[in-house]
Design a protein around this motif. Structure first.
Motif, PDB file in Angstrom:
ATOM      1  N   ASP A  24       0.829  -1.204   0.000  1.00 60.10           N
ATOM      2  CA  ASP A  24       0.000   0.000   0.000  1.00 60.10           C
ATOM      3  C   ASP A  24       0.870   1.264   0.000  1.00 60.10           C
ATOM      4  O   ASP A  24       2.101   1.193   0.012  1.00 60.10           O
ATOM      5  N   ALA A  25       0.221   2.415  -0.001  1.00 62.02           N
ATOM      6  CA  ALA A  25       0.922   3.700  -0.107  1.00 62.02           C
ATOM      7  C   ALA A  25       1.799   3.996   1.100  1.00 62.02           C
ATOM      8  O   ALA A  25       2.699   4.825   1.025  1.00 62.02           O
ATOM      9  N   ALA A  26       1.582   3.302   2.208  1.00 61.29           N
ATOM     10  CA  ALA A  26       2.412   3.485   3.394  1.00 61.29           C
ATOM     11  C   ALA A  26       3.602   2.528   3.408  1.00 61.29           C
ATOM     12  O   ALA A  26       4.429   2.572   4.318  1.00 61.29           O
ATOM     13  N   GLY A  27       3.685   1.647   2.407  1.00 57.77           N
ATOM     14  CA  GLY A  27       4.768   0.680   2.350  1.00 57.77           C
ATOM     15  C   GLY A  27       4.479  -0.593   3.121  1.00 57.77           C
ATOM     16  O   GLY A  27       5.374  -1.378   3.402  1.00 57.77           O
ATOM     17  N   THR A  28       3.200  -0.805   3.454  1.00 60.01           N
ATOM     18  CA  THR A  28       2.787  -1.994   4.198  1.00 60.01           C
ATOM     19  C   THR A  28       2.384  -3.097   3.230  1.00 60.01           C
ATOM     20  O   THR A  28       1.604  -2.860   2.299  1.00 60.01           O
TER      21      THR A  28
ATOM     22  N   GLY B 288       0.770  -0.508  -4.968  1.00 57.88           N
ATOM     23  CA  GLY B 288       0.903  -1.221  -6.231  1.00 57.88           C
ATOM     24  C   GLY B 288       1.323  -2.656  -5.992  1.00 57.88           C
ATOM     25  O   GLY B 288       1.329  -3.153  -4.865  1.00 57.88           O
ATOM     26  N   PHE B 289       1.662  -3.319  -7.076  1.00 56.94           N
ATOM     27  CA  PHE B 289       2.066  -4.716  -7.028  1.00 56.94           C
ATOM     28  C   PHE B 289       3.510  -4.845  -7.497  1.00 56.94           C
ATOM     29  O   PHE B 289       3.960  -4.084  -8.355  1.00 56.94           O
ATOM     30  N   VAL B 290       4.210  -5.798  -6.933  1.00 53.20           N
ATOM     31  CA  VAL B 290       5.571  -6.112  -7.346  1.00 53.20           C
ATOM     32  C   VAL B 290       5.710  -7.633  -7.323  1.00 53.20           C
ATOM     33  O   VAL B 290       5.059  -8.310  -6.528  1.00 53.20           O
ATOM     34  N   GLU B 291       6.508  -8.160  -8.238  1.00 58.00           N
ATOM     35  CA  GLU B 291       6.742  -9.600  -8.284  1.00 58.00           C
ATOM     36  C   GLU B 291       8.213  -9.891  -8.058  1.00 58.00           C
ATOM     37  O   GLU B 291       9.077  -9.085  -8.408  1.00 58.00           O
TER      38      GLU B 291
ATOM     39  N   TYR C 210       9.332  -2.664   2.695  1.00 58.20           N
ATOM     40  CA  TYR C 210       8.924  -2.155   1.386  1.00 58.20           C
ATOM     41  C   TYR C 210       8.910  -0.640   1.354  1.00 58.20           C
ATOM     42  O   TYR C 210       8.632   0.015   2.357  1.00 58.20           O
ATOM     43  N   VAL C 211       9.197  -0.111   0.197  1.00 60.52           N
ATOM     44  CA  VAL C 211       9.086   1.318  -0.064  1.00 60.52           C
ATOM     45  C   VAL C 211       7.992   1.457  -1.114  1.00 60.52           C
ATOM     46  O   VAL C 211       8.042   0.798  -2.155  1.00 60.52           O
ATOM     47  N   PRO C 212       6.983   2.280  -0.859  1.00 59.85           N
ATOM     48  CA  PRO C 212       5.894   2.394  -1.821  1.00 59.85           C
ATOM     49  C   PRO C 212       6.350   3.022  -3.138  1.00 59.85           C
ATOM     50  O   PRO C 212       7.336   3.765  -3.185  1.00 59.85           O
ATOM     51  N   ALA C 213       5.626   2.695  -4.178  1.00 59.25           N
ATOM     52  CA  ALA C 213       5.883   3.328  -5.474  1.00 59.25           C
ATOM     53  C   ALA C 213       5.515   4.809  -5.370  1.00 59.25           C
ATOM     54  O   ALA C 213       4.761   5.215  -4.490  1.00 59.25           O
ATOM     55  N   GLN C 214       6.049   5.592  -6.291  1.00 54.95           N
ATOM     56  CA  GLN C 214       5.699   7.012  -6.313  1.00 54.95           C
ATOM     57  C   GLN C 214       5.221   7.407  -7.702  1.00 54.95           C
ATOM     58  O   GLN C 214       5.732   6.924  -8.708  1.00 54.95           O
ATOM     59  N   ARG C 215       4.236   8.282  -7.707  1.00 54.93           N
ATOM     60  CA  ARG C 215       3.721   8.861  -8.952  1.00 54.93           C
ATOM     61  C   ARG C 215       3.476  10.332  -8.694  1.00 54.93           C
ATOM     62  O   ARG C 215       2.791  10.694  -7.741  1.00 54.93           O
ATOM     63  N   ASP C 216       4.085  11.166  -9.532  1.00 56.54           N
ATOM     64  CA  ASP C 216       3.958  12.614  -9.388  1.00 56.54           C
ATOM     65  C   ASP C 216       4.343  13.079  -7.981  1.00 56.54           C
ATOM     66  O   ASP C 216       3.709  13.962  -7.404  1.00 56.54           O
ATOM     67  N   GLY C 217       5.388  12.428  -7.412  1.00 52.83           N
ATOM     68  CA  GLY C 217       5.887  12.833  -6.104  1.00 52.83           C
ATOM     69  C   GLY C 217       5.079  12.336  -4.922  1.00 52.83           C
ATOM     70  O   GLY C 217       5.379  12.680  -3.785  1.00 52.83           O
TER      71      GLY C 217
END
Length: 85
Positions: free
Chosen positions: A27-31, A71-74, A59-66
């Motif tokens: 999630d956006a918090a890196g959880t 998201g998903f990662v494999e 985990y470090v969350p993905a970033q979009r426009d700062g």
């Protein structure tokens, strides 16, 4: 994610070969929110070990426009036995 800090530990004498691919939802918090084996190694014990290992990663969350966003990662886990000399 911390694959290098917390690598999969699996007994070498139990490796039966193959590779498992695990999909993680972060999630956006890196959880870590969910884990799914999307490609089996062919050995249920190896698949379970791969799925359990990723719960111990950071985990470090993905970033979009700062902004942070989820998201998903494999990640692929190879279970090849050591080469015989």
């Amino acid at each position: 994610f911390s694959v290098f800090l917390n690598p999969l530990e699996y007994p070498p004498d139990r490796l039966s070969g193959g590779a498992a691919v695990v999909r993680m939802q972060v999630d956006a918090a890196g959880t870590l929110r969910s884990v799914e084996v999307v490609q089996s190694s062919g050995d249920p014990a190896q698949d379970a070990a791969a799925a359990e290992t990723v719960w111990n990663w950071c985990y470090v969350p993905a970033q979009r426009d700062g902004r942070d966003e989820g998201g998903f990662v494999e990640h692929r886990f190879d279970f090849d036995p050591p080469a015989e000399n």
